[in-house]
Scaffold this motif. Structure first.
Motif, PDB file in Angstrom:
ATOM      1  N   VAL A   1     -17.729  -6.858 -21.254  1.00  0.00           N
ATOM      2  CA  VAL A   1     -17.616  -8.316 -21.340  1.00  0.00           C
ATOM      3  C   VAL A   1     -17.917  -8.930 -19.973  1.00  0.00           C
TER       4      VAL A   1
ATOM      5  N   THR B   1     -22.085 -11.223 -11.093  1.00  0.00           N
ATOM      6  CA  THR B   1     -21.553  -9.862 -10.982  1.00  0.00           C
ATOM      7  C   THR B   1     -21.924  -9.255  -9.639  1.00  0.00           C
TER       8      THR B   1
ATOM      9  N   LYS C   1     -23.854  -1.824 -14.165  1.00  0.00           N
ATOM     10  CA  LYS C   1     -24.747  -2.661 -14.967  1.00  0.00           C
ATOM     11  C   LYS C   1     -25.971  -3.067 -14.155  1.00  0.00           C
TER      12      LYS C   1
ATOM     13  N   SER D   1     -17.582  -0.521 -10.024  1.00  0.00           N
ATOM     14  CA  SER D   1     -17.991   0.697 -10.749  1.00  0.00           C
ATOM     15  C   SER D   1     -17.789   1.996  -9.955  1.00  0.00           C
TER      16      SER D   1
HETATM   17  C1  LIG Z   1     -12.701 -11.379 -20.290  1.00  0.00           C
HETATM   18  C2  LIG Z   1     -13.489 -10.581 -19.266  1.00  0.00           C
HETATM   19  C3  LIG Z   1     -14.370 -11.235 -18.420  1.00  0.00           C
HETATM   20  C4  LIG Z   1     -15.115 -10.529 -17.473  1.00  0.00           C
HETATM   21  N1  LIG Z   1     -16.035 -11.197 -16.720  1.00  0.00           N
HETATM   22  C5  LIG Z   1     -16.809 -10.500 -15.854  1.00  0.00           C
HETATM   23  C6  LIG Z   1     -17.858 -11.158 -15.139  1.00  0.00           C
HETATM   24  O1  LIG Z   1     -18.140 -12.366 -15.324  1.00  0.00           O
HETATM   25  N2  LIG Z   1     -18.573 -10.425 -14.262  1.00  0.00           N
HETATM   26  C7  LIG Z   1     -18.337  -9.085 -14.063  1.00  0.00           C
HETATM   27  O2  LIG Z   1     -19.026  -8.480 -13.240  1.00  0.00           O
HETATM   28  N3  LIG Z   1     -17.395  -8.430 -14.749  1.00  0.00           N
HETATM   29  C8  LIG Z   1     -16.618  -9.106 -15.646  1.00  0.00           C
HETATM   30  N4  LIG Z   1     -15.663  -8.444 -16.380  1.00  0.00           N
HETATM   31  C9  LIG Z   1     -15.487  -6.984 -16.152  1.00  0.00           C
HETATM   32  C10 LIG Z   1     -16.584  -6.216 -16.897  1.00  0.00           C
HETATM   33  O3  LIG Z   1     -16.264  -6.146 -18.279  1.00  0.00           O
HETATM   34  C11 LIG Z   1     -16.788  -4.795 -16.333  1.00  0.00           C
HETATM   35  O4  LIG Z   1     -15.572  -4.084 -16.338  1.00  0.00           O
HETATM   36  C12 LIG Z   1     -17.353  -4.829 -14.906  1.00  0.00           C
HETATM   37  O5  LIG Z   1     -18.342  -5.821 -14.767  1.00  0.00           O
HETATM   38  C13 LIG Z   1     -17.938  -3.471 -14.512  1.00  0.00           C
HETATM   39  O6  LIG Z   1     -19.004  -3.147 -15.373  1.00  0.00           O
HETATM   40  P1  LIG Z   1     -20.090  -2.033 -14.981  1.00  0.00           P
HETATM   41  O7  LIG Z   1     -19.336  -0.911 -14.325  1.00  0.00           O
HETATM   42  O8  LIG Z   1     -20.740  -1.639 -16.267  1.00  0.00           O
HETATM   43  O9  LIG Z   1     -21.086  -2.681 -14.018  1.00  0.00           O
HETATM   44  C14 LIG Z   1     -14.932  -9.129 -17.352  1.00  0.00           C
HETATM   45  C15 LIG Z   1     -14.060  -8.465 -18.223  1.00  0.00           C
HETATM   46  C16 LIG Z   1     -13.361  -9.181 -19.173  1.00  0.00           C
HETATM   47  C17 LIG Z   1     -12.457  -8.435 -20.132  1.00  0.00           C
END
Ligand SMILES: Cc1cc2nc3c(=O)[nH]c(=O)nc-3n(C[C@H](O)[C@H](O)[C@H](O)COP(=O)(O)O)c2cc1C
Length: 209
Positions: free
Chosen positions: A60, A75, A81, A139
Protein backbone atom coordinates in the motif's frame (compact mmCIF):
# COMPACT_ATOMS: atom_id res chain seq x y z
CA UNK A 1 -16.66 -19.51 9.31
CA UNK A 2 -15.00 -17.56 6.52
CA UNK A 3 -17.24 -19.22 3.95
CA UNK A 4 -20.31 -17.75 5.67
CA UNK A 5 -19.11 -14.14 5.34
CA UNK A 6 -21.20 -12.82 2.51
CA UNK A 7 -22.45 -9.36 1.59
CA UNK A 8 -24.91 -8.10 -0.99
CA UNK A 9 -23.74 -4.95 -2.75
CA UNK A 10 -26.70 -2.62 -3.12
CA UNK A 11 -25.19 0.85 -2.73
CA UNK A 12 -25.02 2.07 -6.32
CA UNK A 13 -24.72 1.29 -10.03
CA UNK A 14 -22.41 2.35 -12.85
CA UNK A 15 -23.48 2.41 -16.48
CA UNK A 16 -22.26 3.61 -19.84
CA UNK A 17 -24.67 6.55 -19.82
CA UNK A 18 -23.76 7.99 -16.45
CA UNK A 19 -20.03 7.28 -16.44
CA UNK A 20 -17.93 10.34 -17.31
CA UNK A 21 -16.25 9.94 -20.69
CA UNK A 22 -12.87 11.00 -19.31
CA UNK A 23 -11.67 8.31 -16.85
CA UNK A 24 -9.68 10.87 -14.84
CA UNK A 25 -12.86 12.86 -14.26
CA UNK A 26 -14.67 9.69 -13.28
CA UNK A 27 -11.82 8.80 -10.90
CA UNK A 28 -11.89 12.29 -9.38
CA UNK A 29 -15.63 11.94 -8.76
CA UNK A 30 -15.26 8.55 -7.05
CA UNK A 31 -12.23 9.68 -5.05
CA UNK A 32 -14.17 12.70 -3.80
CA UNK A 33 -17.08 10.46 -2.83
CA UNK A 34 -14.67 8.09 -1.05
CA UNK A 35 -13.21 11.02 0.91
CA UNK A 36 -16.70 12.24 1.80
CA UNK A 37 -17.72 8.73 2.89
CA UNK A 38 -15.22 9.15 5.74
CA UNK A 39 -13.83 5.67 5.33
CA UNK A 40 -10.29 5.10 6.59
CA UNK A 41 -7.49 6.02 4.20
CA UNK A 42 -9.48 6.77 1.02
CA UNK A 43 -6.22 7.68 -0.76
CA UNK A 44 -4.58 4.32 0.01
CA UNK A 45 -3.81 2.25 -3.08
CA UNK A 46 -2.10 -1.07 -3.63
CA UNK A 47 0.93 -0.63 -5.87
CA UNK A 48 2.22 -3.75 -7.61
CA UNK A 49 5.64 -3.96 -9.23
CA UNK A 50 7.35 -6.89 -10.92
CA UNK A 51 10.99 -7.85 -10.33
CA UNK A 52 13.54 -9.27 -12.75
CA UNK A 53 12.40 -12.84 -11.92
CA UNK A 54 8.85 -11.79 -12.96
CA UNK A 55 7.78 -12.08 -9.31
CA UNK A 56 5.05 -9.50 -8.51
CA UNK A 57 5.27 -7.51 -5.25
CA UNK A 58 2.35 -5.52 -3.80
CA UNK A 59 2.15 -2.96 -1.02
CA UNK A 60 0.00 0.00 0.00
CA UNK A 61 1.12 3.56 -0.74
CA UNK A 62 -0.78 6.84 -0.51
CA UNK A 63 -1.96 8.88 -3.47
CA UNK A 64 -0.62 12.39 -2.87
CA UNK A 65 -1.27 14.11 -6.17
CA UNK A 66 -3.60 13.40 -8.99
CA UNK A 67 -3.66 15.20 -12.31
CA UNK A 68 -5.58 14.35 -15.43
CA UNK A 69 -2.47 12.52 -16.56
CA UNK A 70 -1.00 10.66 -13.61
CA UNK A 71 -1.27 9.30 -10.07
CA UNK A 72 1.60 10.40 -7.80
CA UNK A 73 2.96 8.73 -4.66
CA UNK A 74 6.11 9.39 -2.65
CA UNK A 75 8.68 6.92 -1.42
CA UNK A 76 12.32 6.03 -0.94
CA UNK A 77 14.19 5.79 -4.27
CA UNK A 78 16.46 3.00 -2.93
CA UNK A 79 13.96 0.50 -1.46
CA UNK A 80 12.65 -2.67 -3.05
CA UNK A 81 9.85 -1.05 -5.03
CA UNK A 82 12.29 1.50 -6.46
CA UNK A 83 14.70 -1.24 -7.50
CA UNK A 84 11.86 -3.13 -9.17
CA UNK A 85 10.64 0.01 -10.94
CA UNK A 86 14.18 0.67 -12.21
CA UNK A 87 14.11 -2.79 -13.84
CA UNK A 88 10.52 -2.69 -15.02
CA UNK A 89 8.46 0.49 -15.19
CA UNK A 90 5.14 -1.31 -15.72
CA UNK A 91 3.03 -1.17 -12.56
CA UNK A 92 -0.54 -1.46 -11.38
CA UNK A 93 -2.57 0.36 -8.72
CA UNK A 94 -5.74 -0.76 -6.96
CA UNK A 95 -8.06 1.38 -4.88
CA UNK A 96 -10.70 -0.39 -2.77
CA UNK A 97 -13.43 1.73 -1.22
CA UNK A 98 -15.58 -0.77 0.73
CA UNK A 99 -17.97 1.86 2.09
CA UNK A 100 -18.97 2.58 -1.52
CA UNK A 101 -18.59 -1.02 -2.74
CA UNK A 102 -16.11 0.20 -5.35
CA UNK A 103 -12.76 -0.82 -6.78
CA UNK A 104 -10.60 1.03 -9.31
CA UNK A 105 -7.77 -0.81 -11.10
CA UNK A 106 -5.10 1.15 -12.95
CA UNK A 107 -2.36 -0.17 -15.21
CA UNK A 108 0.43 1.89 -16.69
CA UNK A 109 4.02 3.00 -16.66
CA UNK A 110 5.71 4.84 -13.84
CA UNK A 111 8.43 7.48 -13.85
CA UNK A 112 10.12 9.70 -11.28
CA UNK A 113 8.68 13.19 -10.96
CA UNK A 114 10.96 16.25 -11.00
CA UNK A 115 13.11 17.24 -8.00
CA UNK A 116 11.25 20.55 -7.96
CA UNK A 117 7.90 18.82 -7.44
CA UNK A 118 9.32 16.38 -4.86
CA UNK A 119 10.90 19.27 -2.96
CA UNK A 120 7.66 21.17 -2.99
CA UNK A 121 5.72 18.23 -1.52
CA UNK A 122 8.49 17.43 0.99
CA UNK A 123 8.37 21.00 2.32
CA UNK A 124 4.63 20.61 2.96
CA UNK A 125 5.14 17.53 5.18
CA UNK A 126 5.15 17.74 8.97
CA UNK A 127 8.61 17.81 10.57
CA UNK A 128 8.33 14.24 11.93
CA UNK A 129 7.54 12.86 8.48
CA UNK A 130 10.46 14.81 7.00
CA UNK A 131 12.79 13.30 9.61
CA UNK A 132 11.25 9.87 8.98
CA UNK A 133 12.36 10.05 5.36
CA UNK A 134 16.00 10.38 6.55
CA UNK A 135 15.59 7.86 9.36
CA UNK A 136 14.48 4.76 7.46
CA UNK A 137 16.74 2.83 5.05
CA UNK A 138 13.59 1.49 3.43
CA UNK A 139 13.45 -2.26 2.73
CA UNK A 140 16.85 -2.97 4.40
CA UNK A 141 17.12 -5.50 7.23
CA UNK A 142 17.57 -3.68 10.54
CA UNK A 143 18.40 -5.34 13.82
CA UNK A 144 16.02 -3.54 16.15
CA UNK A 145 13.35 -0.85 16.29
CA UNK A 146 15.77 0.98 18.55
CA UNK A 147 18.01 1.59 15.53
CA UNK A 148 15.26 3.77 14.01
CA UNK A 149 14.81 5.72 17.26
CA UNK A 150 18.52 6.47 17.35
CA UNK A 151 18.58 7.46 13.70
CA UNK A 152 15.58 9.74 14.28
CA UNK A 153 17.29 11.49 17.18
CA UNK A 154 20.51 11.81 15.20
CA UNK A 155 18.76 13.58 12.31
CA UNK A 156 16.66 15.67 14.69
CA UNK A 157 19.85 17.05 16.22
CA UNK A 158 21.55 17.42 12.86
CA UNK A 159 18.77 19.36 11.10
CA UNK A 160 16.70 21.00 13.85
CA UNK A 161 13.67 22.62 12.26
CA UNK A 162 15.07 22.89 8.74
CA UNK A 163 15.02 19.41 7.24
CA UNK A 164 16.09 19.22 3.57
CA UNK A 165 14.63 16.54 1.29
CA UNK A 166 16.91 13.49 1.23
CA UNK A 167 18.35 12.95 -2.27
CA UNK A 168 17.06 9.35 -2.15
CA UNK A 169 13.43 10.32 -1.56
CA UNK A 170 10.80 11.61 -3.97
CA UNK A 171 7.73 11.01 -6.05
CA UNK A 172 6.73 8.65 -8.82
CA UNK A 173 3.96 9.35 -11.33
CA UNK A 174 1.95 6.44 -12.72
CA UNK A 175 0.68 7.24 -16.23
CA UNK A 176 -2.15 4.84 -17.01
CA UNK A 177 -3.16 3.17 -20.26
CA UNK A 178 -6.01 1.23 -18.60
CA UNK A 179 -8.44 2.17 -15.82
CA UNK A 180 -11.27 -0.10 -14.70
CA UNK A 181 -14.16 1.04 -12.50
CA UNK A 182 -15.95 -1.69 -10.54
CA UNK A 183 -19.20 -1.11 -8.73
CA UNK A 184 -20.63 -3.92 -6.62
CA UNK A 185 -24.18 -4.99 -7.55
CA UNK A 186 -26.80 -7.39 -6.26
CA UNK A 187 -26.42 -11.12 -6.96
CA UNK A 188 -22.75 -10.68 -7.94
CA UNK A 189 -23.83 -9.05 -11.22
CA UNK A 190 -21.33 -6.26 -10.69
CA UNK A 191 -20.68 -3.37 -13.08
CA UNK A 192 -17.22 -3.23 -14.66
CA UNK A 193 -16.35 -0.46 -17.08
CA UNK A 194 -12.88 -0.60 -18.59
CA UNK A 195 -11.23 2.43 -20.20
CA UNK A 196 -8.31 1.71 -22.54
CA UNK A 197 -6.15 4.41 -24.10
CA UNK A 198 -5.73 3.82 -27.82
CA UNK A 199 -3.90 6.36 -30.02
CA UNK A 200 -4.50 9.06 -27.43
CA UNK A 201 -8.24 8.41 -27.03
CA UNK A 202 -10.04 6.48 -24.31
CA UNK A 203 -12.41 3.69 -25.34
CA UNK A 204 -14.94 2.17 -22.93
CA UNK A 205 -16.02 -1.47 -22.72
CA UNK A 206 -18.14 -3.38 -20.25
CA UNK A 207 -16.60 -6.54 -18.82
CA UNK A 208 -18.41 -9.48 -17.28
CA UNK A 209 -17.94 -9.55 -13.53
C1 LIG B 1 -1.87 2.80 4.83
C2 LIG B 1 -0.43 2.70 4.36
C3 LIG B 1 0.14 3.75 3.67
C4 LIG B 1 1.46 3.69 3.22
N1 LIG B 1 1.96 4.72 2.47
C5 LIG B 1 3.21 4.62 1.97
C6 LIG B 1 3.71 5.62 1.09
O1 LIG B 1 3.00 6.58 0.69
N2 LIG B 1 4.98 5.50 0.65
C7 LIG B 1 5.78 4.44 1.01
O2 LIG B 1 6.93 4.39 0.57
N3 LIG B 1 5.32 3.46 1.79
C8 LIG B 1 4.05 3.52 2.29
N4 LIG B 1 3.56 2.51 3.08
C9 LIG B 1 4.46 1.36 3.39
C10 LIG B 1 4.50 0.40 2.20
O3 LIG B 1 3.32 -0.39 2.18
C11 LIG B 1 5.74 -0.51 2.22
O4 LIG B 1 5.81 -1.21 3.44
C12 LIG B 1 7.03 0.29 2.02
O5 LIG B 1 6.87 1.28 1.03
C13 LIG B 1 8.20 -0.63 1.63
O6 LIG B 1 7.90 -1.27 0.41
P1 LIG B 1 9.06 -1.94 -0.48
O7 LIG B 1 10.00 -2.62 0.47
O8 LIG B 1 8.35 -2.89 -1.40
O9 LIG B 1 9.76 -0.82 -1.26
C14 LIG B 1 2.23 2.54 3.51
C15 LIG B 1 1.65 1.46 4.19
C16 LIG B 1 0.33 1.54 4.59
C17 LIG B 1 -0.29 0.34 5.28
Amino acid sequence: MLRDIRKQYLFSTLDEKSVLKNPFEQFEKWLQEAIESEQLEPTAMVLSTVDDQLQPHSRVVLLKEFTHESFVFYTNYEGHKAQQIAQNNRVSLVFFWPALERQVRIEGKVEKISEVLSNSYFESRPLDSQLGAWTSPQSMVIHSADFLEKQFQYYQQKFGNEVPKPPHWGGYAVKPHAIEFWQGRANRLHDRLLFIKESGDWTISRLAP
